[in-house]
Design an enzyme around this catalytic site. Structure first.
Site, PDB file in Angstrom:
ATOM      1  N   ASN A  53      -2.128  -2.461  13.289  1.00  0.00           N
ATOM      2  CA  ASN A  53      -3.616  -2.294  13.243  1.00  0.00           C
ATOM      3  C   ASN A  53      -4.167  -1.057  13.939  1.00  0.00           C
ATOM      4  OD1 ASN A  53      -3.469  -4.508  11.838  1.00  0.00           O
ATOM      5  ND2 ASN A  53      -4.606  -5.890  13.532  1.00  0.00           N
ATOM      6  N   GLN A  84      -7.325  -1.911   4.054  1.00  0.00           N
ATOM      7  CA  GLN A  84      -6.322  -1.449   3.241  1.00  0.00           C
ATOM      8  C   GLN A  84      -6.772  -0.441   2.135  1.00  0.00           C
ATOM      9  OE1 GLN A  84      -2.076  -2.592   2.972  1.00  0.00           O
ATOM     10  NE2 GLN A  84      -2.532  -3.077   0.955  1.00  0.00           N
ATOM     11  N   SER A 119     -13.869  27.794 -27.538  1.00  0.00           N
ATOM     12  CA  SER A 119     -13.976  26.721 -28.150  1.00  0.00           C
ATOM     13  C   SER A 119     -12.801  26.923 -29.162  1.00  0.00           C
ATOM     14  CB  SER A 119     -15.262  26.639 -28.820  1.00  0.00           C
ATOM     15  OG  SER A 119     -15.071  25.935 -29.948  1.00  0.00           O
ATOM     16  N   SER A 170       0.862  -1.356  -0.066  1.00  0.00           N
ATOM     17  CA  SER A 170       0.001  -0.081   0.118  1.00  0.00           C
ATOM     18  C   SER A 170       0.934   1.203   0.030  1.00  0.00           C
ATOM     19  CB  SER A 170      -0.926   0.042   1.342  1.00  0.00           C
ATOM     20  OG  SER A 170      -0.084  -0.143   2.561  1.00  0.00           O
ATOM     21  N   ASN A 193     -17.470  28.622 -22.531  1.00  0.00           N
ATOM     22  CA  ASN A 193     -18.037  27.361 -21.922  1.00  0.00           C
ATOM     23  C   ASN A 193     -17.800  27.368 -20.543  1.00  0.00           C
ATOM     24  OD1 ASN A 193     -18.813  26.533 -24.430  1.00  0.00           O
ATOM     25  ND2 ASN A 193     -16.644  25.780 -24.818  1.00  0.00           N
ATOM     26  N   TYR A 202      -9.674  -6.668  12.592  1.00  0.00           N
ATOM     27  CA  TYR A 202      -8.858  -6.159  11.234  1.00  0.00           C
ATOM     28  C   TYR A 202      -9.004  -7.144  10.171  1.00  0.00           C
ATOM     29  CZ  TYR A 202      -5.641  -4.443   7.834  1.00  0.00           C
ATOM     30  OH  TYR A 202      -4.834  -3.891   7.042  1.00  0.00           O
ATOM     31  N   GLU A 218     -18.898  22.478 -15.143  1.00  0.00           N
ATOM     32  CA  GLU A 218     -19.169  21.364 -15.612  1.00  0.00           C
ATOM     33  C   GLU A 218     -18.261  20.409 -14.871  1.00  0.00           C
ATOM     34  OE1 GLU A 218     -20.358  21.879 -19.874  1.00  0.00           O
ATOM     35  OE2 GLU A 218     -18.371  22.584 -19.375  1.00  0.00           O
ATOM     36  N   THR A 223     -40.273  26.096 -10.329  1.00  0.00           N
ATOM     37  CA  THR A 223     -40.219  24.579  -9.786  1.00  0.00           C
ATOM     38  C   THR A 223     -40.488  23.972 -11.039  1.00  0.00           C
ATOM     39  OG1 THR A 223     -42.785  24.839  -9.567  1.00  0.00           O
ATOM     40  CG2 THR A 223     -41.629  25.400  -7.635  1.00  0.00           C
ATOM     41  N   HIS A 224     -40.107  22.742 -11.189  1.00  0.00           N
ATOM     42  CA  HIS A 224     -39.826  22.025 -12.564  1.00  0.00           C
ATOM     43  C   HIS A 224     -38.952  22.564 -13.473  1.00  0.00           C
ATOM     44  CE1 HIS A 224     -43.411  19.453 -10.747  1.00  0.00           C
ATOM     45  NE2 HIS A 224     -43.923  20.736 -10.257  1.00  0.00           N
ATOM     46  N   LYS A 226      -8.082   3.918   1.799  1.00  0.00           N
ATOM     47  CA  LYS A 226      -7.495   5.014   1.520  1.00  0.00           C
ATOM     48  C   LYS A 226      -7.483   5.756   0.319  1.00  0.00           C
ATOM     49  CE  LYS A 226      -4.515   3.426   4.951  1.00  0.00           C
ATOM     50  NZ  LYS A 226      -5.176   1.943   4.718  1.00  0.00           N
ATOM     51  N   LYS A 274     -17.937  31.262 -28.681  1.00  0.00           N
ATOM     52  CA  LYS A 274     -18.414  30.431 -27.316  1.00  0.00           C
ATOM     53  C   LYS A 274     -17.519  31.013 -25.980  1.00  0.00           C
ATOM     54  CE  LYS A 274     -20.597  26.716 -27.208  1.00  0.00           C
ATOM     55  NZ  LYS A 274     -20.513  25.317 -27.180  1.00  0.00           N
TER      56      LYS A 274
HETATM   57  N1  ARG Z   1      -1.213  -1.284   5.295  1.00  0.00           N
HETATM   58  C1  ARG Z   1      -2.036  -1.882   6.240  1.00  0.00           C
HETATM   59  C2  ARG Z   1      -3.312  -1.043   6.108  1.00  0.00           C
HETATM   60  O1  ARG Z   1      -3.553  -0.144   5.556  1.00  0.00           O
HETATM   61  C3  ARG Z   1      -1.514  -1.589   7.721  1.00  0.00           C
HETATM   62  C4  ARG Z   1      -2.102  -2.567   8.528  1.00  0.00           C
HETATM   63  C5  ARG Z   1      -1.484  -3.913   8.474  1.00  0.00           C
HETATM   64  N2  ARG Z   1      -2.067  -4.728   9.349  1.00  0.00           N
HETATM   65  C6  ARG Z   1      -2.106  -6.180   9.394  1.00  0.00           C
HETATM   66  N3  ARG Z   1      -2.702  -6.952  10.242  1.00  0.00           N
HETATM   67  N4  ARG Z   1      -1.637  -6.684   8.358  1.00  0.00           N
HETATM   68  O2  ARG Z   1      -4.453  -1.750   6.409  1.00  0.00           O
END
Ligand code: ARG
Length: 467
Positions: free
Chosen positions: A120, A332, A287, A33, A295, A327, A300, A165-166, A335, A293
């Protein structure tokens, strides 16, 4: 990426004790990760410094080791900030990249940092700190957006436009009132942000892998050092849930929907057909083939970013559903959704704040549109109720006949003659013309929260004291 069968030479130096072989290349690829969680480096280092300081304070590690750890972590922070740090995918994630570097820098003392903690609770801490900081940033940005709207609302408290409205002309309103509708929406978004910050203001560190620890740690001390109100109360929940991330994504999604509706209105208003606003050069493009134009690209794109943000919410909800406590590595995948949404949301709020400040309001066009389409028909019906004592349903019917006549004569209601109106209902007097203009219509709507300029100014004043 390899062919999925090759193996790396050695087992992982952090958890490889019972592993004879290193992971298959494909395993390393799916497991790592670091490509995205390196964004958490500052939070990770801050958390480790607080943890090491607490361990030393509690006599779990020596003051000397703590000093080495803190010094080493400070060095790593500046290495990362200056771009000198070499991230390694073999070391999986930000936590192990930093810890491995610490070992190189300070030797065996580095191995004591992970006492009474696990990745964790470490990742739960890092990510929560990051989301909390992001929410604080969003709070400030929403405050600027609200301020931009308050200024425009003040400037246009009397500017009449058609209310819809509408998307059909309904009743005249003021542009200031319309701006204040967005102030209410973004004000609620900001309240949700503040509430979420309060919600997640609990420190995860010390929950360890899932069960807590036998070491005499002080979780209140680390919580305080990291700016949390208090430590979390259940170690299993602490490492299991990502509802703080889901809350961020829900809030971001709702806010993005608000931004998208505003974007859509700007797109519509800026068409030559509506012509209610003129976009500034700063937030539009030309454009390459049609020289006339201009835009509304920024609007958008704000509208489109909503798709990404809402998609991220669904993605993480789906990742989390059905996960047994505590966990699992599935988590993971939390993120990237949050990072991408945060970036999109910040851009969208900033672009909208700029657009709201820059946009030119074409009051003449708004007013002309406000008066067309029989927008004061309700005012005529209300007048019949008030002055001629008709029940509203009958007044509605009489007004409908007046609208039909005006349509037939291709004129506005106010352009009908008194004789025309009296032929429809004998109790109508020339006083009725006093309510048929758009200005009279908006000025009359003084109910709390209504569109009358006097009422809009009251609402602006209320918000000024709260922004
Ligand atoms: N890179 C892991 C995550 O984002 C960190 C935690 C890993 N924990 C484990 N028990 N393998 O979740």
């Amino acid at each position: 990426m390899g062919d999925g069968t090759s193996e790396t030479k050695s087992s992982n130096q952090m958890w490889g004790g019972r592993f004879a072989q290193g992971p298959a290349a494909i395993m390393e690829e799916i497991n790592a990760s670091i490509g995205f969680d390196k964004k958490l480096f500052a939070q990770d280092i801050r958390g480790s410094i607080a943890h090491a300081t607490m361990l030393a304070h509690q006599g779990i590690i020596s003051a000397d080791d703590k000093d080495k750890i803190v010094h080493g972590l400070d060095t790593i922070l500046s290495e990362i900030e200056s771009g000198q740090f070499e991230f390694s995918r073999r070391l999986e994630d930000i936590h192990m990249n930093i810890e491995a570097r610490l070992a190189t820098l300070i030797g065996p003392a580095a191995g004591r940092l992970h006492t009474a903690r696990s990745r964790n609770d470490q990742v739960a801490l890092d990510f929560r700190l990051w989301v909390k900081e992001e929410l604080q940033k969003c709070e400030g940005m929403l405050t600027s957006l609200i301020a931009a709207f308050l200024d425009r609302a003040e400037e246009h408290a009397e500017t009449v436009m058609p209310g819809f409205t509408h998307l059909q002309t309904a009743q005249p309103v003021t542009f200031g009132h319309h701006c204040m509708a967005y102030v209410e929406m973004f004000g609620r978004d900001r309240a949700r942000v503040r509430h979420a910050i309060e919600h997640m203001d609990e420190s995860p560190i010390g929950a360890a892998a899932l069960a807590g620890t036998g070491f005499p740690i002080d979780r209140h001390m680390t919580a305080k050092a990291l700016g949390f109100r208090e430590p979390t109360r259940n170690s299993i929940d602490t490492v299991s849930d990502r509802d703080f991330a889901l809350e961020f994504l829900s809030i971001a999604s709702i806010c993005a929907v608000h931004l998208s509706r505003l974007a859509e209105e700007i797109v519509i208003w800026s068409t030559p057909q509506f012509g209610f606003v003129r976009l500034s050069d700063a937030f539009s493009t030309g454009s390459s083939i049609m020289p006339q134009k201009k835009n509304p690209d920024a609007a958008e794109l704000v509208r489109a970013k909503t798709g990404r943000i809402n998609g991220s919410l669904i993605a993480l909800l789906t990742v989390m559903k059905g996960l047994p406590l505590a966990y699992s590595k599935d988590m993971q995948e939390d993120k990237e959704q949050v990072f991408d949404s945060a970036e999109s949301l910040e851009l969208a709020i900033a672009a909208m704040t700029g657009m709201v400040r820059d946009i030119t309001i074409r009051a003449d066009r708004m007013k002309a549109a406000a008066g067309s389409g029989y927008s004061t028909a309700t005012d005529l019906a209300d007048w019949l109720v008030r002055e001629a004592g008709l029940p509203f349903r009958d007044a509605h019917h009489v007004t409908g006949r007046a609208v039909a006549l005006a349509e037939q004569k291709a004129c506005e209601l106010a352009e009908l003659s008194l004789a025309d109106l009296q032929a429809i209902h004998p109790d109508i007097t020339d006083k009725v013309f006093g309510v048929l203009t758009v200005e009279a219509s908006v000025a009359s709507r003084t109910s709390f929260g209504g569109t009358a300029p006097s009422e809009v100014r009251k609402q602006i004043a209320w918000w000024r004291t709260r922004n």
